[in-house]
Design a protein around this motif. Structure first.
Motif: not given
Length: 739
Positions: A347-356
């Motif tokens: 399970i990975l949840n970083i952010a809804s607005n994260w842009s790699p």
């Protein structure tokens, strides 16, 4: 039987009544009636005559009304379990306090109310006491519980206790587990005396309206394994590293509180396997020292105000399975270095607005908790060729940019989510392999990708006509699945536009009209699935041209006429299902030419009772021993089976049904996911064949067909230079999907 000492009748499907003869078992030491349904009757009073009983287990028996006073005669009872019954909001019976040998008493989920009888204070031998999930109306926890000094487990969870936690509980020096969650203690601090319960292994104080700091005395609990203080109003200063060092602590949950400031030095918890700090107001950076929590499986820091970049040290947590950093103010780069050692991450949840910062060619997020929304950063992945978001917990509408985000996109796999809305127009995309099955797409079928090889839209809520497929020539399409939807109208008559099609599944919709004759143009067709619709008329004569057909399933429709003689020319046929239609007349002897047939179902029609003598030609069906001869059809699509036949482990029964002897059971029960029974079991005669056969159907890049020693493989795999691709894999065994 009167000498019987141990009787376990749990999970026995008993109901309504209990025979009073059970009371004659006067030597019984242990009686277990749990997990039966006695329909709301009272506990039988005769159980009280079993005076040698030491263990009585009546959990989840659907008893109600009263607890009979005769149970008070059970003076030798050591364990009494009444949980999960409904006693109609009565007080706990006082006579339970006379069972002075009790060591284990469980009265949870019994709907007791009122005050707790002080007679329970006589249970000085009790080790385990569970009064959770009752309604004691806001009373205080009784002080006499502190006199039960042998208690090792005390659960008072969700029982409507309030005001104070009595200091007498400090006398419970043998306590291993304390549960006070889901009560309302009116905004008091956590009692400091809890620090004197030095044998505690587990402490649950969540949702109890505690305020203030975590008392440093908790640092005395050197054997503590789990601590849950979530959903209170605990505040700053509570996590000073000088407050406590708990080397034994494995699970720490401080989520949903009012902590602020920097995160503490987590090295004071070296054995942690789960750390939950979400929904507080921590600021600053994630401490680099977090990498020293080498046993960590779950890390949830979501919903804070953390800043700066994600430390590379998180990548050293090789046992991590769940990571949630969402809803913070993190910035900077998140690269593959952060994930290179996280082989167990699920399970990975970083952010809804994260842009790699990297441009991916392939992205595999299978069974990862990506949702509930589509990751917005996908919109800027212009080089993406392969996208797997399978079972990713997405509960969102498909964004308009999905089909146009990357001109290179060829593989789009979004199955097993809860994606809503109408299908996008994909007619201008380069998609070749598309699986959107088992979502919540609705409305009409949109224009499809013209270069597609595989399209799977099964298991949605698509409706209206599918006539739009005639607007595009799908000249490369090989696999087409629209099963388990709500499509209606006539099956289109433009199948010549799909000349390479070898798998067609339109089962379990609301199609009506006749089977179109243009299906006969599909000379590569292996599988034709039209089960569970409202099709009528006769089987089209042109279908005889599909000499590659191995499976025809038109069961559960309203087909009429006689069984066509041309079916006998389909020499490669393995499975033929005409069950549950309105066919009449006799069985044509030409059907006996199907010498490869392994599943033949003509039942539930209006056929005559004359059975052709040539049925002896079915050599595969006539042998009781079929070792080495089987049919196995398997197609895989993204590693998921989307429907299957339930023809498995059948034993030969020979020919049966009117006018022959009655079949012992319905011989061939055709099953598909979400299938609808569209058959009239009152129609016609029933007869069928059976042979041991195992058949599994699904979708995929390839199809394997084995008949005895013959096998064939059709497969397609993604192209591209492996050396030039960047790959982010967050699912176990992504290579198993053929990529």
């Amino acid at each position: 039987m009167k000498q019987l000492q141990y009787l376990d009748l749990s999970w026995s499907n008993f109901s309504r009544s209990i025979t009073p003869q059970l009371g004659n078992l006067t030597n019984l030491r242990s009686l277990d009636l749990s997990w039966n349904d006695f329909g709301g009757i009272p506990i039988p009073g005769f159980i009280g005559s079993m005076k040698r009983l030491q263990h009585l287990h009546l959990q989840n028996c659907h008893f109600s009304h009263i607890v009979p006073s005769q149970l008070g005669n059970l003076s030798n009872l050591q364990s009494l379990d009444l949980r999960w019954n409904y006693f109609g909001r009565i007080p706990i019976p006082k006579f339970i306090g006379s069972m002075k040998q009790l060591q284990h008493l469980d009265l949870s989920w019994c709907y007791f109310c009122g005050s707790i009888p002080p007679q329970l204070g006589n249970l000085t031998e009790v080790r385990s006491l569970d009064l959770s999930s009752n309604d004691f109306g806001g009373i205080r926890i009784p002080e006499f519980i502190g006199s039960l000094k042998k208690l090792q487990q005390l659960s008072l969870v969700d029982s409507q206790f309030s005001r104070i936690v009595p200091p007498q509980l400090a006398n419970l020096t043998n306590l291993r587990s304390l549960g006070l969650s889901k009560n309302d203690f009116g905004g008091i601090p956590i009692p400091e005396f809890i620090g004197s319960m030095k044998q505690l292994h587990h402490m649950f104080l969540s949702r109890s309206n505690f305020i203030g700091i975590i008392p440093p005395q908790i640092g005395n609990l050197t054997d503590l394994h789990s601590l849950d203080l979530s959903c209170n109003s605990l505040c700053s200063g509570s996590l000073s590293p000088h407050g406590f060092v708990l080397e034994s602590l494995k699970i720490l949950d401080l989520s949903n509180n009012h902590f602020n400031g920097s995160m503490p030095d987590l090295r004071v918890f070296p054995s942690l396997t789960e750390l939950h700090l979400s929904k507080n107001n921590f600021t600053g950076s994630i401490p680099v020292s977090i990498s020293q929590l080498s046993e960590l499986r779950v890390l949830d820091l979501s919903g804070n105000a953390l800043e700066d970049s994600v430390p590379l040290s998180i990548g050293h947590l090789s046992k991590l399975q769940g990571l949630d950093l969402s809803n913070n103010s993190l910035e900077g780069l998140v690269s593959e270095s952060h994930f290179s050692k996280l082989h167990k991450l699920r399970i990975l949840n970083i952010a809804s607005n994260w842009s790699p910062p990297f441009q991916l060619d392939r992205l595999y997020l299978v069974r990862c908790n990506v949702g509930p929304y589509f990751p917005k950063w996908l919109q800027t992945r212009r080089n993406l060729a392969i996208l797997y978001l399978i079972s990713a917990n997405i509960r969102d509408e498909a964004p308009n940019w999905l089909g146009s985000m990357s001109p290179r996109l060829e593989y789009l796999f979004l199955s097993y989510n809860q994606i809503r809305g109408t299908l996008l127009d994909l007619s201008l995309t380069s998609i070749k392999y598309m699986d959107l099955s088992y979502n919540q797409f609705l409305g009409p079928l949109s224009l499809l990708p013209p270069n597609a090889t595989v399209i799977n839209l099964g298991g949605n809520m698509l409706s209206a006509s599918m006539s739009s497929i005639c607007k595009t020539r799908l000249q490369d399409l090989q696999i087409f699945d629209l099963s388990n939807n709500q499509l209606e109208g006539m099956v289109p008559n433009c199948w010549e536009n799909m000349p390479l099609l070898w798998y067609l599944n339109l089962a379990n919709n609301n199609f009506s009209g006749e089977i179109p004759g243009s299906l006969g143009s599909l000379d590569s067709l292996y599988v034709l699935q039209l089960h569970g619709n409202n099709l009528f008329g006769e089987m089209p004569y042109n279908l005889r041209l599909c000499q590659s057909l191995r499976l025809i399933d038109v069961g559960g429709n309203k087909l009429t006429g006689e069984i066509s003689t041309w079916i006998g020319q389909m020499y490669e046929m393995i499975i033929l299902n005409l069950r549950g239609n309105k066919l009449h007349g006799s069985i044509p002897p030409e059907i006996c030419n199907l010498t490869n047939i392994q599943v033949l179902d003509l039942s539930i029609n209006n056929l005559s009772s004359i059975i052709p003598d040539c049925f002896d030609n079915f050599t595969l069906l006539s042998s009781e021993s079929i070792s080495g001869t089987y049919a196995y059809v398997n197609t895989r699509f993204g590693g998921y089976e989307t429907w299957e036949y339930a023809y498995s482990s059948f034993k030969w029964k020979g020919l049966c049904g009117d006018p022959l002897p009655m079949c012992l059971e319905d011989s061939l029960k055709l099953s598909t996911t979400n299938s609808r029974d569209n058959m009239n079991d009152n129609d016609g005669n029933i007869f069928s064949f059976m042979q041991e056969v195992g058949i599994s159907m699904g979708f995929g890049f390839g199809m394997v067909l084995e008949i005895g020693s013959m096998s064939g493989l059709l497969s397609s795999y993604p192209n591209g230079d492996e050396a030039e691709m960047q790959v982010l894999e967050l699912n176990e065994g992504a290579q198993s999907h053929g990529l």
